[in-house]
Motif scaffolding. Structure first.
Motif, PDB file in Angstrom:
ATOM      1  N   ALA A  25       9.294   1.460  13.268  1.00 48.97           N
ATOM      2  CA  ALA A  25       9.868   1.710  11.942  1.00 48.97           C
ATOM      3  C   ALA A  25       8.755   1.850  10.909  1.00 48.97           C
ATOM      4  O   ALA A  25       8.797   2.747  10.062  1.00 48.97           O
ATOM      5  N   TYR A  26       7.761   0.988  10.983  1.00 46.67           N
ATOM      6  CA  TYR A  26       6.643   1.033  10.035  1.00 46.67           C
ATOM      7  C   TYR A  26       5.914   2.372  10.113  1.00 46.67           C
ATOM      8  O   TYR A  26       5.481   2.908   9.104  1.00 46.67           O
ATOM      9  N   LEU A  27       5.806   2.919  11.329  1.00 42.97           N
ATOM     10  CA  LEU A  27       5.092   4.184  11.541  1.00 42.97           C
ATOM     11  C   LEU A  27       6.013   5.401  11.497  1.00 42.97           C
ATOM     12  O   LEU A  27       5.558   6.526  11.696  1.00 42.97           O
ATOM     13  N   PHE A  28       7.308   5.180  11.265  1.00 48.61           N
ATOM     14  CA  PHE A  28       8.310   6.250  11.291  1.00 48.61           C
ATOM     15  C   PHE A  28       8.223   7.034  12.607  1.00 48.61           C
ATOM     16  O   PHE A  28       8.314   8.263  12.624  1.00 48.61           O
ATOM     17  N   SER A  29       8.075   6.311  13.709  1.00 48.17           N
ATOM     18  CA  SER A  29       7.917   6.922  15.033  1.00 48.17           C
ATOM     19  C   SER A  29       9.274   7.025  15.715  1.00 48.17           C
ATOM     20  O   SER A  29       9.635   6.194  16.556  1.00 48.17           O
ATOM     21  N   LEU A  30      10.010   8.063  15.349  1.00 44.94           N
ATOM     22  CA  LEU A  30      11.368   8.228  15.864  1.00 44.94           C
ATOM     23  C   LEU A  30      11.383   8.404  17.374  1.00 44.94           C
ATOM     24  O   LEU A  30      12.175   7.769  18.069  1.00 44.94           O
ATOM     25  N   SER A  31      10.524   9.243  17.896  1.00 46.13           N
ATOM     26  CA  SER A  31      10.503   9.500  19.337  1.00 46.13           C
ATOM     27  C   SER A  31      10.232   8.221  20.132  1.00 46.13           C
ATOM     28  O   SER A  31      10.932   7.922  21.096  1.00 46.13           O
ATOM     29  N   GLU A  32       9.231   7.463  19.712  1.00 47.74           N
ATOM     30  CA  GLU A  32       8.895   6.231  20.421  1.00 47.74           C
ATOM     31  C   GLU A  32      10.006   5.200  20.287  1.00 47.74           C
ATOM     32  O   GLU A  32      10.329   4.491  21.241  1.00 47.74           O
ATOM     33  N   PHE A  58      15.372  -0.084  12.430  1.00 48.24           N
ATOM     34  CA  PHE A  58      14.521   1.043  12.810  1.00 48.24           C
ATOM     35  C   PHE A  58      15.162   2.371  12.421  1.00 48.24           C
ATOM     36  O   PHE A  58      14.545   3.192  11.748  1.00 48.24           O
ATOM     37  N   TYR A  59      16.403   2.587  12.853  1.00 43.86           N
ATOM     38  CA  TYR A  59      17.062   3.865  12.568  1.00 43.86           C
ATOM     39  C   TYR A  59      17.272   4.070  11.063  1.00 43.86           C
ATOM     40  O   TYR A  59      17.091   5.167  10.552  1.00 43.86           O
ATOM     41  N   ALA A  60      17.646   3.016  10.353  1.00 43.96           N
ATOM     42  CA  ALA A  60      17.849   3.137   8.909  1.00 43.96           C
ATOM     43  C   ALA A  60      16.533   3.455   8.195  1.00 43.96           C
ATOM     44  O   ALA A  60      16.496   4.302   7.295  1.00 43.96           O
ATOM     45  N   THR A  61      15.461   2.806   8.593  1.00 49.10           N
ATOM     46  CA  THR A  61      14.149   3.056   7.991  1.00 49.10           C
ATOM     47  C   THR A  61      13.709   4.494   8.217  1.00 49.10           C
ATOM     48  O   THR A  61      13.116   5.119   7.334  1.00 49.10           O
ATOM     49  N   CYS A  62      14.015   5.023   9.386  1.00 52.82           N
ATOM     50  CA  CYS A  62      13.633   6.403   9.709  1.00 52.82           C
ATOM     51  C   CYS A  62      14.600   7.425   9.116  1.00 52.82           C
ATOM     52  O   CYS A  62      14.420   8.630   9.287  1.00 52.82           O
ATOM     53  N   GLY A  63      15.639   6.942   8.414  1.00 52.66           N
ATOM     54  CA  GLY A  63      16.564   7.844   7.739  1.00 52.66           C
ATOM     55  C   GLY A  63      17.734   8.318   8.579  1.00 52.66           C
ATOM     56  O   GLY A  63      18.449   9.242   8.182  1.00 52.66           O
TER      57      GLY A  63
END
Length: 82
Positions: A25-32, A58-63
């Motif tokens: 989430a911190y890195l906005f790493s959706l794939s990982e 995680f999902y909320a942070t990534c939008g």
């Protein structure tokens, strides 16, 4: 000695995934993060409240609020955090 370290398998548990998902989430790493989600399902941790809360975050942070909502809806138990 080096060969022994390579053969030692590290098996993640229900305490591992929240930390990994927080990093994703911190890195906005959706794939990982999605790969981590797949591991959670594969290893049968999808009912763990702490992991589900981490997936929601995680999902909320990534939008991706729709995916966060899906995780929330599938939770069998929810905490105050959920």
């Amino acid at each position: 000695m080096e060969r022994e370290q390579q053969s030692a398998a590290v098996i993640p548990d229900n305490y591992t995934y929240p930390f990994v998902l927080k990093a994703c989430a911190y890195l906005f790493s959706l794939s990982e993060g999605k790969q981590v989600n797949a591991h959670v399902l594969k290893l049968g941790f999808e009912l763990d409240t702490h992991i589900c809360n981490s997936l929601i975050h995680f999902y909320a942070t990534c939008g991706f609020l729709d995916l966060a909502h899906k995780v929330f809806e599938k939770m069998s138990e929810r905490s105050e955090i959920s």
